[in-house]
Design a protein around this motif. Sequence first.
Motif, PDB file in Angstrom:
ATOM      1  N   GLY A 101       0.791  -1.220   0.000  1.00 51.47           N
ATOM      2  CA  GLY A 101       0.000   0.000   0.000  1.00 51.47           C
ATOM      3  C   GLY A 101       0.821   1.267   0.000  1.00 51.47           C
ATOM      4  N   GLY A 102       2.129   1.152   0.177  1.00 49.34           N
ATOM      5  CA  GLY A 102       3.004   2.312   0.130  1.00 49.34           C
ATOM      6  C   GLY A 102       3.444   2.645  -1.278  1.00 49.34           C
ATOM      7  N   ARG A 103       4.283   3.658  -1.399  1.00 51.68           N
ATOM      8  CA  ARG A 103       4.795   4.087  -2.698  1.00 51.68           C
ATOM      9  C   ARG A 103       6.298   4.275  -2.603  1.00 51.68           C
ATOM     10  NH1 ARG A 103       1.157   5.989  -6.461  1.00 51.68           N
ATOM     11  NH2 ARG A 103      -1.020   5.915  -5.802  1.00 51.68           N
ATOM     12  N   TRP A 104       6.952   4.054  -3.728  1.00 53.45           N
ATOM     13  CA  TRP A 104       8.394   4.266  -3.768  1.00 53.45           C
ATOM     14  C   TRP A 104       8.698   5.759  -3.764  1.00 53.45           C
ATOM     15  CZ3 TRP A 104      10.188   0.030  -2.238  1.00 53.45           C
ATOM     16  CH2 TRP A 104       9.811  -1.191  -2.771  1.00 53.45           C
ATOM     17  N   PRO A 105       9.838   6.146  -3.237  1.00 55.30           N
ATOM     18  CA  PRO A 105      10.199   7.573  -3.208  1.00 55.30           C
ATOM     19  C   PRO A 105      10.272   8.150  -4.621  1.00 55.30           C
ATOM     20  CG  PRO A 105      11.631   6.297  -1.758  1.00 55.30           C
ATOM     21  CD  PRO A 105      10.835   5.304  -2.549  1.00 55.30           C
ATOM     22  N   THR A 106       9.813   9.382  -4.756  1.00 64.09           N
ATOM     23  CA  THR A 106       9.892  10.072  -6.037  1.00 64.09           C
ATOM     24  C   THR A 106      11.118  10.969  -6.120  1.00 64.09           C
ATOM     25  OG1 THR A 106       8.482  11.848  -5.178  1.00 64.09           O
ATOM     26  CG2 THR A 106       7.401  10.030  -6.347  1.00 64.09           C
ATOM     27  N   ARG A 107      11.861  11.058  -5.027  1.00 66.15           N
ATOM     28  CA  ARG A 107      13.094  11.837  -4.997  1.00 66.15           C
ATOM     29  C   ARG A 107      14.190  10.970  -4.409  1.00 66.15           C
ATOM     30  NH1 ARG A 107      12.223  17.295  -5.662  1.00 66.15           N
ATOM     31  NH2 ARG A 107      14.228  17.778  -4.699  1.00 66.15           N
ATOM     32  N   GLN A 108      15.428  11.230  -4.856  1.00 69.78           N
ATOM     33  CA  GLN A 108      16.571  10.428  -4.427  1.00 69.78           C
ATOM     34  C   GLN A 108      17.718  11.355  -4.046  1.00 69.78           C
ATOM     35  OE1 GLN A 108      18.374   7.571  -3.265  1.00 69.78           O
ATOM     36  NE2 GLN A 108      17.633   6.425  -5.041  1.00 69.78           N
ATOM     37  N   GLU A 109      18.195  11.224  -2.821  1.00 71.05           N
ATOM     38  CA  GLU A 109      19.336  12.012  -2.364  1.00 71.05           C
ATOM     39  C   GLU A 109      20.610  11.209  -2.620  1.00 71.05           C
ATOM     40  OE1 GLU A 109      21.562  14.711  -1.623  1.00 71.05           O
ATOM     41  OE2 GLU A 109      19.501  15.273  -1.102  1.00 71.05           O
ATOM     42  N   LEU A 110      21.215  11.456  -3.789  1.00 77.89           N
ATOM     43  CA  LEU A 110      22.357  10.646  -4.198  1.00 77.89           C
ATOM     44  C   LEU A 110      23.603  10.912  -3.369  1.00 77.89           C
ATOM     45  CD1 LEU A 110      21.948  10.796  -8.087  1.00 77.89           C
ATOM     46  CD2 LEU A 110      21.413   8.894  -6.562  1.00 77.89           C
ATOM     47  N   THR A 111      23.657  12.028  -2.646  1.00 73.12           N
ATOM     48  CA  THR A 111      24.823  12.303  -1.811  1.00 73.12           C
ATOM     49  C   THR A 111      24.759  11.567  -0.475  1.00 73.12           C
ATOM     50  OG1 THR A 111      23.763  14.274  -0.878  1.00 73.12           O
ATOM     51  CG2 THR A 111      25.119  14.569  -2.852  1.00 73.12           C
ATOM     52  N   ALA A 112      23.612  10.982  -0.152  1.00 68.28           N
ATOM     53  CA  ALA A 112      23.465  10.236   1.103  1.00 68.28           C
ATOM     54  C   ALA A 112      23.884   8.791   0.896  1.00 68.28           C
ATOM     55  CB  ALA A 112      22.018  10.309   1.597  1.00 68.28           C
ATOM     56  N   GLY A 113      24.357   8.165   1.973  1.00 67.20           N
ATOM     57  CA  GLY A 113      24.693   6.756   1.908  1.00 67.20           C
ATOM     58  C   GLY A 113      23.458   5.889   1.809  1.00 67.20           C
ATOM     59  N   ASP A 114      23.664   4.621   1.449  1.00 67.39           N
ATOM     60  CA  ASP A 114      22.520   3.722   1.276  1.00 67.39           C
ATOM     61  C   ASP A 114      21.707   3.575   2.552  1.00 67.39           C
ATOM     62  OD1 ASP A 114      23.521   3.433  -1.225  1.00 67.39           O
ATOM     63  OD2 ASP A 114      24.290   1.392  -0.945  1.00 67.39           O
ATOM     64  N   ASP A 115      22.345   3.740   3.718  1.00 71.56           N
ATOM     65  CA  ASP A 115      21.673   3.541   4.995  1.00 71.56           C
ATOM     66  C   ASP A 115      21.304   4.860   5.671  1.00 71.56           C
ATOM     67  OD1 ASP A 115      24.246   4.309   5.423  1.00 71.56           O
ATOM     68  OD2 ASP A 115      24.669   2.876   7.031  1.00 71.56           O
ATOM     69  N   GLN A 116      21.214   5.942   4.905  1.00 75.14           N
ATOM     70  CA  GLN A 116      20.921   7.252   5.469  1.00 75.14           C
ATOM     71  C   GLN A 116      19.566   7.773   4.979  1.00 75.14           C
ATOM     72  OE1 GLN A 116      24.204   9.789   4.455  1.00 75.14           O
ATOM     73  NE2 GLN A 116      25.636   8.749   5.854  1.00 75.14           N
ATOM     74  N   PRO A 117      18.978   8.714   5.718  1.00 79.00           N
ATOM     75  CA  PRO A 117      17.708   9.303   5.272  1.00 79.00           C
ATOM     76  C   PRO A 117      17.845   9.962   3.900  1.00 79.00           C
ATOM     77  CG  PRO A 117      18.125   9.839   7.570  1.00 79.00           C
ATOM     78  CD  PRO A 117      19.381   9.194   7.059  1.00 79.00           C
ATOM     79  N   GLY A 118      16.800   9.850   3.098  1.00 77.81           N
ATOM     80  CA  GLY A 118      16.815  10.418   1.753  1.00 77.81           C
ATOM     81  C   GLY A 118      17.296   9.467   0.691  1.00 77.81           C
TER      82      GLY A 118
END
Length: 221
Positions: A101-118
């Motif tokens: 029932g959720g949705r995938w993020p429509t924005r991606q923070e490429l400067t963040a690590g894989d285990d970080q917010p964003g």
Amino acid sequence: MLSGRQFGLCPTTVRPVPRGHPGVRVWRRWELYLSPELPGWTTFCGCPGLGPVVDCGCDRDVQVSLPGGVQQVLEVRVDGQTLPASAYRVDNRRWLVRTDGGRWPTRQELTAGDDQPGAFAVTYERGVPVPAAGRWAGGHLACEIAKAAVGDTKCRLPRRVSAIVRQGVHTEFVDPTKLARDGMTGIPEVDGWLAAVNPYGLPRDSVVWSADLPSPRRRTS
């Protein structure tokens, strides 16, 4: 290489990034829908629909395309949190579909690590598993290579000798360089499998590429 690089699994991690401008949900392709009952209709994401009213399940917020083929998803992280396996599924070895029932993020923070917010990161096994016959053939080849490494006279790998004449007996051997050009090893068990899975000796699978579509971003270091 001789099997056309068709087999083998490789763990990979991708950071999906939605395509298009903000507010544009999908990439659209408009064509006439050839139907006498539905004149003037068009295709939207490959489905018949009246303009943008019907999205045919192509909502990028619900499914994302992963570089295929996807054999098994190992982990999905959103904002640094690992989602349970029950929250998604894989369709056609390509589409990662959200099912909780959720949705995938429509924005991606490429400067963040894989285990970080964003961050939105997907780790999965990509490729095709080696079939049982391929593992069996590979075992035969490995044994013969091991024999050659220790100088075992029973090694069946072809030598760089074309002919031997001894005590009136003339023996000819297959040229190993010709075997390599033909995509063979000189071992019947191995060559039989190679001929079955790659009869035309292709170096890799064929692919279709379009210059009209943007190339995906891939991390190389």
